[in-house]
Scaffold this active site. Sequence first.
Site, PDB file in Angstrom:
ATOM      1  N   ARG A 126      -3.041  16.051  -8.537  1.00  0.00           N
ATOM      2  CA  ARG A 126      -3.212  14.548  -8.854  1.00  0.00           C
ATOM      3  C   ARG A 126      -4.747  14.238  -9.028  1.00  0.00           C
ATOM      4  O   ARG A 126      -4.738  12.953  -9.276  1.00  0.00           O
ATOM      5  CB  ARG A 126      -2.380  13.856  -7.600  1.00  0.00           C
ATOM      6  CG  ARG A 126      -1.117  13.739  -7.637  1.00  0.00           C
ATOM      7  CD  ARG A 126      -0.575  12.840  -8.579  1.00  0.00           C
ATOM      8  NE  ARG A 126      -1.446  11.543  -8.693  1.00  0.00           N
ATOM      9  CZ  ARG A 126      -1.201  10.486  -7.747  1.00  0.00           C
ATOM     10  NH1 ARG A 126      -0.109  10.633  -6.824  1.00  0.00           N
ATOM     11  NH2 ARG A 126      -1.916   9.384  -7.820  1.00  0.00           N
TER      12      ARG A 126
ATOM     13  N   TYR B 197      10.249  -5.921  -4.108  1.00  0.00           N
ATOM     14  CA  TYR B 197       8.949  -5.832  -4.859  1.00  0.00           C
ATOM     15  C   TYR B 197       8.891  -6.833  -5.940  1.00  0.00           C
ATOM     16  O   TYR B 197       7.723  -7.187  -6.376  1.00  0.00           O
ATOM     17  CB  TYR B 197       8.707  -4.121  -5.356  1.00  0.00           C
ATOM     18  CG  TYR B 197       8.507  -3.235  -4.275  1.00  0.00           C
ATOM     19  CD1 TYR B 197       7.426  -3.340  -3.613  1.00  0.00           C
ATOM     20  CD2 TYR B 197       9.517  -2.575  -3.735  1.00  0.00           C
ATOM     21  CE1 TYR B 197       7.106  -2.386  -2.558  1.00  0.00           C
ATOM     22  CE2 TYR B 197       9.445  -1.497  -2.599  1.00  0.00           C
ATOM     23  CZ  TYR B 197       7.994  -1.672  -1.875  1.00  0.00           C
ATOM     24  OH  TYR B 197       7.582  -0.723  -1.048  1.00  0.00           O
TER      25      TYR B 197
ATOM     26  N   ARG C 273      10.003  12.304   0.682  1.00  0.00           N
ATOM     27  CA  ARG C 273       8.936  12.293   0.540  1.00  0.00           C
ATOM     28  C   ARG C 273       8.146  13.816   0.691  1.00  0.00           C
ATOM     29  O   ARG C 273       6.884  13.839   1.130  1.00  0.00           O
ATOM     30  CB  ARG C 273       7.933  11.459   1.143  1.00  0.00           C
ATOM     31  CG  ARG C 273       8.324   9.915   0.799  1.00  0.00           C
ATOM     32  CD  ARG C 273       7.157   8.913   1.164  1.00  0.00           C
ATOM     33  NE  ARG C 273       7.697   7.530   1.365  1.00  0.00           N
ATOM     34  CZ  ARG C 273       7.078   6.643   2.265  1.00  0.00           C
ATOM     35  NH1 ARG C 273       6.137   6.856   2.778  1.00  0.00           N
ATOM     36  NH2 ARG C 273       7.786   5.547   2.063  1.00  0.00           N
TER      37      ARG C 273
ATOM     38  N   ASP D  82       9.151   7.386  -8.592  1.00  0.00           N
ATOM     39  CA  ASP D  82       9.175   6.276  -7.738  1.00  0.00           C
ATOM     40  C   ASP D  82      10.149   5.196  -8.121  1.00  0.00           C
ATOM     41  O   ASP D  82      10.830   5.378  -9.176  1.00  0.00           O
ATOM     42  CB  ASP D  82       7.842   5.632  -7.913  1.00  0.00           C
ATOM     43  CG  ASP D  82       7.647   4.835  -6.608  1.00  0.00           C
ATOM     44  OD1 ASP D  82       7.227   5.269  -5.235  1.00  0.00           O
ATOM     45  OD2 ASP D  82       7.908   3.704  -6.709  1.00  0.00           O
TER      46      ASP D  82
ATOM     47  N   ARG E 248       2.177  13.585  -1.165  1.00  0.00           N
ATOM     48  CA  ARG E 248       1.545  13.311  -0.131  1.00  0.00           C
ATOM     49  C   ARG E 248       0.792  14.362   0.619  1.00  0.00           C
ATOM     50  O   ARG E 248      -0.476  14.474   0.402  1.00  0.00           O
ATOM     51  CB  ARG E 248       2.583  12.883   1.191  1.00  0.00           C
ATOM     52  CG  ARG E 248       3.701  11.926   0.526  1.00  0.00           C
ATOM     53  CD  ARG E 248       2.984  10.636   0.722  1.00  0.00           C
ATOM     54  NE  ARG E 248       3.941   9.878  -0.155  1.00  0.00           N
ATOM     55  CZ  ARG E 248       3.916   8.614   0.054  1.00  0.00           C
ATOM     56  NH1 ARG E 248       3.234   7.924   0.916  1.00  0.00           N
ATOM     57  NH2 ARG E 248       4.668   7.616  -0.716  1.00  0.00           N
TER      58      ARG E 248
HETATM   59  O1  CP3 Z   1       9.159  13.482  -2.207  1.00  0.00           O
HETATM   60  C1  CP3 Z   1       9.670  12.234  -2.583  1.00  0.00           C
HETATM   61  O2  CP3 Z   1      10.485  11.849  -1.767  1.00  0.00           O
HETATM   62  C2  CP3 Z   1       9.675  12.242  -3.857  1.00  0.00           C
HETATM   63  C3  CP3 Z   1       9.119  11.295  -4.509  1.00  0.00           C
HETATM   64  C4  CP3 Z   1       9.011   9.605  -4.209  1.00  0.00           C
HETATM   65  C5  CP3 Z   1       8.005   8.585  -4.072  1.00  0.00           C
HETATM   66  N1  CP3 Z   1       8.371   7.662  -4.019  1.00  0.00           N
HETATM   67  C6  CP3 Z   1       6.587   9.198  -4.487  1.00  0.00           C
HETATM   68  C7  CP3 Z   1       5.563   8.582  -4.323  1.00  0.00           C
HETATM   69  C8  CP3 Z   1      10.262   8.782  -3.654  1.00  0.00           C
HETATM   70  C9  CP3 Z   1      11.524   9.422  -3.411  1.00  0.00           C
HETATM   71  C10 CP3 Z   1       9.698   7.615  -3.789  1.00  0.00           C
HETATM   72  C11 CP3 Z   1      10.475   6.357  -3.304  1.00  0.00           C
HETATM   73  C12 CP3 Z   1      10.135   5.145  -2.941  1.00  0.00           C
HETATM   74  N2  CP3 Z   1       9.028   4.390  -3.498  1.00  0.00           N
HETATM   75  C13 CP3 Z   1      10.679   4.403  -1.803  1.00  0.00           C
HETATM   76  C14 CP3 Z   1      11.796   4.705  -1.125  1.00  0.00           C
HETATM   77  C15 CP3 Z   1      11.624   5.554  -0.120  1.00  0.00           C
HETATM   78  C16 CP3 Z   1      10.974   5.191   1.178  1.00  0.00           C
HETATM   79  O3  CP3 Z   1       9.880   5.762   1.387  1.00  0.00           O
HETATM   80  O4  CP3 Z   1      11.314   4.247   1.768  1.00  0.00           O
HETATM   81  C17 CP3 Z   1       9.778   3.029  -1.762  1.00  0.00           C
HETATM   82  C18 CP3 Z   1      10.093   1.880  -0.680  1.00  0.00           C
HETATM   83  C19 CP3 Z   1       8.608   3.364  -2.481  1.00  0.00           C
HETATM   84  C20 CP3 Z   1       7.687   2.468  -2.980  1.00  0.00           C
HETATM   85  C21 CP3 Z   1       6.355   2.909  -2.891  1.00  0.00           C
HETATM   86  N3  CP3 Z   1       5.755   3.842  -3.609  1.00  0.00           N
HETATM   87  C22 CP3 Z   1       5.689   3.063  -1.584  1.00  0.00           C
HETATM   88  C23 CP3 Z   1       6.099   2.069  -0.472  1.00  0.00           C
HETATM   89  C24 CP3 Z   1       4.508   3.774  -1.816  1.00  0.00           C
HETATM   90  C25 CP3 Z   1       3.367   4.100  -0.519  1.00  0.00           C
HETATM   91  C26 CP3 Z   1       2.297   3.270  -0.944  1.00  0.00           C
HETATM   92  C27 CP3 Z   1       1.038   4.255  -0.205  1.00  0.00           C
HETATM   93  O5  CP3 Z   1       0.552   4.951  -0.674  1.00  0.00           O
HETATM   94  O6  CP3 Z   1       1.088   4.452   1.087  1.00  0.00           O
HETATM   95  C28 CP3 Z   1       4.527   4.295  -2.972  1.00  0.00           C
HETATM   96  C29 CP3 Z   1       3.438   5.099  -3.424  1.00  0.00           C
HETATM   97  C30 CP3 Z   1       4.042   6.619  -3.710  1.00  0.00           C
HETATM   98  N4  CP3 Z   1       5.375   6.906  -4.156  1.00  0.00           N
HETATM   99  C31 CP3 Z   1       3.269   7.748  -3.588  1.00  0.00           C
HETATM  100  C32 CP3 Z   1       4.145   9.029  -3.809  1.00  0.00           C
HETATM  101  C33 CP3 Z   1       3.751  10.397  -3.765  1.00  0.00           C
HETATM  102  C34 CP3 Z   1       1.956   7.762  -2.987  1.00  0.00           C
HETATM  103  C35 CP3 Z   1       1.125   7.795  -4.480  1.00  0.00           C
HETATM  104  C36 CP3 Z   1      -0.377   7.867  -4.336  1.00  0.00           C
HETATM  105  O7  CP3 Z   1      -0.920   7.578  -3.485  1.00  0.00           O
HETATM  106  O8  CP3 Z   1      -1.051   8.006  -5.158  1.00  0.00           O
END
Ligand code: CP3
Length: 352
Positions: free
Chosen positions: A48, A159, A35, A84, A39
């Site tokens: 964004r 999910y 991530r 994602d 973030r």
């Molecule tokens: O930098 C990176 O790692 C690349 C981008 C990336 C994202 N999601 C972007 C993202 C990657 C590799 C993921 C994988 C992902 N997504 C996983 C596996 C990795 C892990 O963290 O365990 C999982 C379980 C997800 C599902 C998911 N998507 C979650 C649990 C969330 C978090 C919700 C939150 O806001 O707390 C997301 C959203 C997400 N994926 C964001 C980003 C940048 C936030 C988007 C936003 O807030 O607009």
Amino acid sequence: MTDAVQTPHPGLAGSPFLAAARGERPSHTPVWYMRQAGRSLPEYLKVREGIGMLESCMDADLVTEITLQPVRRYGVDAAIFFSDIVLPLKAVGVDLDIKPGVGPVVASPVRTLADVQAIPDLTPEHVPYISQAVRQLVAELGATPLIGFAGAPFTVASYLVEGGPSKEHARTKAMMFGAPDVWDALMRKIAGVAAAYLRIQVEAGASAVQLFDSWAGALTPADYRASVMPHSARVLAAAGELGVPRIHFGVGTSNLLGPMGEAGADVVGVDWRTPMELAVPLVGDRVVQGNLDPTLVFAPTEVMTARAAEIIDAGRAAKGHIFNLGHGVIPSTDPGQLTALTEFVHAHQPPH
Ligand code: CP3
């Protein structure tokens, strides 16, 4: 031409990240952060503004920019593709969204065989913006490798079956225990989507892949082996045919590190709860990745780097070590701390 497999940049031959992933000894311990894209970076929050998460993932220029931001800022040894784990499902038509602060939310959870059968297989035509973004990225990244990724069948199934984030994964495991035919069909479907998604990224130029099974730690080793591992193994085997190193990561997996390696990983990602010196023998003849507690960035820099040093020193006993956090970057992380951490990892030499 657009479908041609990319010729790798000649500079990638000297990549410390790829060398470590192959079990060779690079000049310094390579580092990247899960991530890292998105973030905490102010430049990320700026681009964004007013654009939804999934919408961002479908815009090749935005994906390119966001993926490059942490590479520019931190000088990390690899880029992780900004996307994602649920993006490919969205692309094939599953009605889902990513809600800020919540995560993926699925409009009609998958519960029956008919629900599974209604999910189409993924083809490159579903995700032209992914191939385009990867091609743009590898052109910009030059000698820095791009890591492609996919969600592993169990984590993505959670999910789809729960309809959103879950602590207990109760409905998911109820399907696994109580409706093995539906479970098998669902896991095969997701494995197929994940394998296709990885292939699309690698054929467009990604140099390595990571399979995220973030929630696999909810399983006993026996259930993991019987009901999950064969499906993840199929995804990893498909990626192996593409000739790129495969990283396999989960959270809370100290009892699963052996099987997660055996599933077909070259590199096993370790979360921060498992001390690196315990993880190294568990992964056997494989490379380890990890595993600084992501909250250590909130400690004084010298406290953070002292912990990083312990991890690097323990990692030297492994076939190879790629430094990372033990899970994703926490959104409130000060980017300055990750700059300091990256410099520290690059400079930390073996003790004499
Ligand atoms: O930098 C990176 O790692 C690349 C981008 C990336 C994202 N999601 C972007 C993202 C990657 C590799 C993921 C994988 C992902 N997504 C996983 C596996 C990795 C892990 O963290 O365990 C999982 C379980 C997800 C599902 C998911 N998507 C979650 C649990 C969330 C978090 C919700 C939150 O806001 O707390 C997301 C959203 C997400 N994926 C964001 C980003 C940048 C936030 C988007 C936003 O807030 O607009």
